[in-house]
Design a protein around this motif. Structure first.
Motif, PDB file in Angstrom:
ATOM      1  N   ILE A   1       0.867  -1.184   0.000  1.00  0.00           N
ATOM      2  CA  ILE A   1       0.000   0.000   0.000  1.00  0.00           C
ATOM      3  C   ILE A   1       0.902   1.233   0.000  1.00  0.00           C
ATOM      4  O   ILE A   1       2.000   1.193   0.571  1.00  0.00           O
ATOM      5  CB  ILE A   1      -0.954  -0.003   1.210  1.00  0.00           C
ATOM      6  N   SER A   2       0.456   2.286  -0.662  1.00  0.00           N
ATOM      7  CA  SER A   2       1.229   3.535  -0.638  1.00  0.00           C
ATOM      8  C   SER A   2       0.293   4.694  -0.318  1.00  0.00           C
ATOM      9  O   SER A   2      -0.874   4.690  -0.680  1.00  0.00           O
ATOM     10  CB  SER A   2       1.945   3.778  -1.973  1.00  0.00           C
ATOM     11  N   VAL A   3       0.866   5.657   0.392  1.00  0.00           N
ATOM     12  CA  VAL A   3       0.159   6.892   0.711  1.00  0.00           C
ATOM     13  C   VAL A   3       1.059   8.018   0.236  1.00  0.00           C
ATOM     14  O   VAL A   3       2.113   8.271   0.819  1.00  0.00           O
ATOM     15  CB  VAL A   3      -0.115   7.021   2.227  1.00  0.00           C
TER      16      VAL A   3
ATOM     17  N   ARG B   1      -0.683   7.490   6.845  1.00  0.00           N
ATOM     18  CA  ARG B   1       0.259   6.361   6.802  1.00  0.00           C
ATOM     19  C   ARG B   1       0.170   5.531   8.077  1.00  0.00           C
ATOM     20  O   ARG B   1       0.227   4.297   8.029  1.00  0.00           O
ATOM     21  CB  ARG B   1       1.680   6.874   6.584  1.00  0.00           C
ATOM     22  N   ASP B   2       0.036   6.194   9.212  1.00  0.00           N
ATOM     23  CA  ASP B   2      -0.102   5.473  10.485  1.00  0.00           C
ATOM     24  C   ASP B   2      -1.362   4.608  10.498  1.00  0.00           C
ATOM     25  O   ASP B   2      -1.335   3.461  10.939  1.00  0.00           O
ATOM     26  CB  ASP B   2      -0.161   6.449  11.665  1.00  0.00           C
ATOM     27  N   VAL B   3      -2.455   5.156  10.012  1.00  0.00           N
ATOM     28  CA  VAL B   3      -3.724   4.421  10.013  1.00  0.00           C
ATOM     29  C   VAL B   3      -3.621   3.155   9.162  1.00  0.00           C
ATOM     30  O   VAL B   3      -4.000   2.074   9.605  1.00  0.00           O
ATOM     31  CB  VAL B   3      -4.889   5.321   9.534  1.00  0.00           C
ATOM     32  N   VAL B   4      -3.091   3.267   7.949  1.00  0.00           N
ATOM     33  CA  VAL B   4      -3.012   2.076   7.095  1.00  0.00           C
ATOM     34  C   VAL B   4      -1.986   1.077   7.618  1.00  0.00           C
ATOM     35  O   VAL B   4      -2.156  -0.130   7.463  1.00  0.00           O
ATOM     36  CB  VAL B   4      -2.758   2.409   5.607  1.00  0.00           C
TER      37      VAL B   4
ATOM     38  N   ARG C   1      -7.737  12.837  12.572  1.00  0.00           N
ATOM     39  CA  ARG C   1      -8.175  11.509  13.005  1.00  0.00           C
ATOM     40  C   ARG C   1      -9.502  11.147  12.337  1.00  0.00           C
ATOM     41  O   ARG C   1      -9.674  10.057  11.809  1.00  0.00           O
ATOM     42  CB  ARG C   1      -8.316  11.452  14.524  1.00  0.00           C
ATOM     43  N   GLN C   2     -10.435  12.079  12.342  1.00  0.00           N
ATOM     44  CA  GLN C   2     -11.747  11.836  11.747  1.00  0.00           C
ATOM     45  C   GLN C   2     -11.649  11.642  10.229  1.00  0.00           C
ATOM     46  O   GLN C   2     -12.281  10.746   9.663  1.00  0.00           O
ATOM     47  CB  GLN C   2     -12.682  12.998  12.062  1.00  0.00           C
TER      48      GLN C   2
ATOM     49  N   PHE D   1     -10.297   5.675   5.346  1.00  0.00           N
ATOM     50  CA  PHE D   1     -10.045   4.248   5.515  1.00  0.00           C
ATOM     51  C   PHE D   1     -11.347   3.463   5.384  1.00  0.00           C
ATOM     52  O   PHE D   1     -11.401   2.434   4.697  1.00  0.00           O
ATOM     53  CB  PHE D   1      -9.398   3.992   6.881  1.00  0.00           C
ATOM     54  N   ASN D   2     -12.403   3.929   6.027  1.00  0.00           N
ATOM     55  CA  ASN D   2     -13.693   3.239   5.946  1.00  0.00           C
ATOM     56  C   ASN D   2     -14.242   3.212   4.526  1.00  0.00           C
ATOM     57  O   ASN D   2     -14.811   2.207   4.101  1.00  0.00           O
ATOM     58  CB  ASN D   2     -14.710   3.876   6.890  1.00  0.00           C
ATOM     59  N   LYS D   3     -14.094   4.288   3.800  1.00  0.00           N
ATOM     60  CA  LYS D   3     -14.561   4.331   2.412  1.00  0.00           C
ATOM     61  C   LYS D   3     -13.789   3.312   1.566  1.00  0.00           C
ATOM     62  O   LYS D   3     -14.394   2.596   0.746  1.00  0.00           O
ATOM     63  CB  LYS D   3     -14.380   5.742   1.844  1.00  0.00           C
TER      64      LYS D   3
END
Length: 177
Positions: A46-48, A71-74, A163-164, A170-172
């Motif tokens: 994965i890339s951001v 990047r932290d989230v993924v 954060r939101q 991510f959810n999408k």
């Protein structure tokens, strides 16, 4: 029936149930997930990309903060290898808007609260399933008391809004939201 026959029948019934469950689970399409997200099994990377600041009012550090949060989230919510580019799944985009506006006007024409709003334009690409690709602008806001200066609360508000936003993105991409 004697006890041996009853035990044999129970054992045979349990074997059949195990076989039925095995066939059922074998027929399910496997996905990789640490957080309930649906990620193609074929995906390994994965890339951001860097989210540039295209808003004239945003602080200079916003791009770096948002990109790092994404990047932290993924990294934390998937087991995919984070690489710079040409990944199986890719996020890219830019900070589209950053503004502060008064809300909740009082009788003396003064704002009781102000609202910081950040919008991020995102392009998501899935190499294995083009139907999951999207380009969308995500917007989130946070309110603060008009008695406070933006500079005194800005850092905390940006952290919360980032954060939101990253959660929405991510959810999408991974939870069909």
């Amino acid at each position: 029936m004697n006890k041996l026959t009853i035990l044999a029948l129970r054992y045979t019934s349990i074997k059949y149930l195990v076989v039925i469950f095995a066939i059922f689970f074998e027929s399910c399409k496997p996905t990789v997930s640490l957080s309930g997200a649906t990620i193609p099994l074929e995906a390994k990377t994965i890339s951001v990309g860097f989210f540039a600041n295209n808003s004239s009012l945003a602080p200079p550090v916003l791009s770096q903060q948002f990109t790092e949060k994404m990047r932290d989230v993924v990294s934390q919510q998937t087991n995919l290898a984070l690489i710079k580019n040409n990944a199986d799944l890719q996020f890219e985009g830019y900070i589209a808007d950053y503004n502060v506006a008064p809300i909740s006007i009082q009788s003396n024409d003064q704002a009781a609260q102000n609202r910081l709003t950040i919008s991020v334009s995102v392009k998501y690409s899935n190499r294995f399933d083009a139907t999951k690709n999207f380009e969308q602008t995500f917007t989130r806001f946070a309110d603060f008391n008009s008695g406070q200066t933006l500079s005194s609360v800005e850092s905390g508000l940006i952290t919360e809004i980032n954060r939101q936003l990253t959660e929405d993105i991510f959810n999408k991409a991974f939870n069909n939201w």
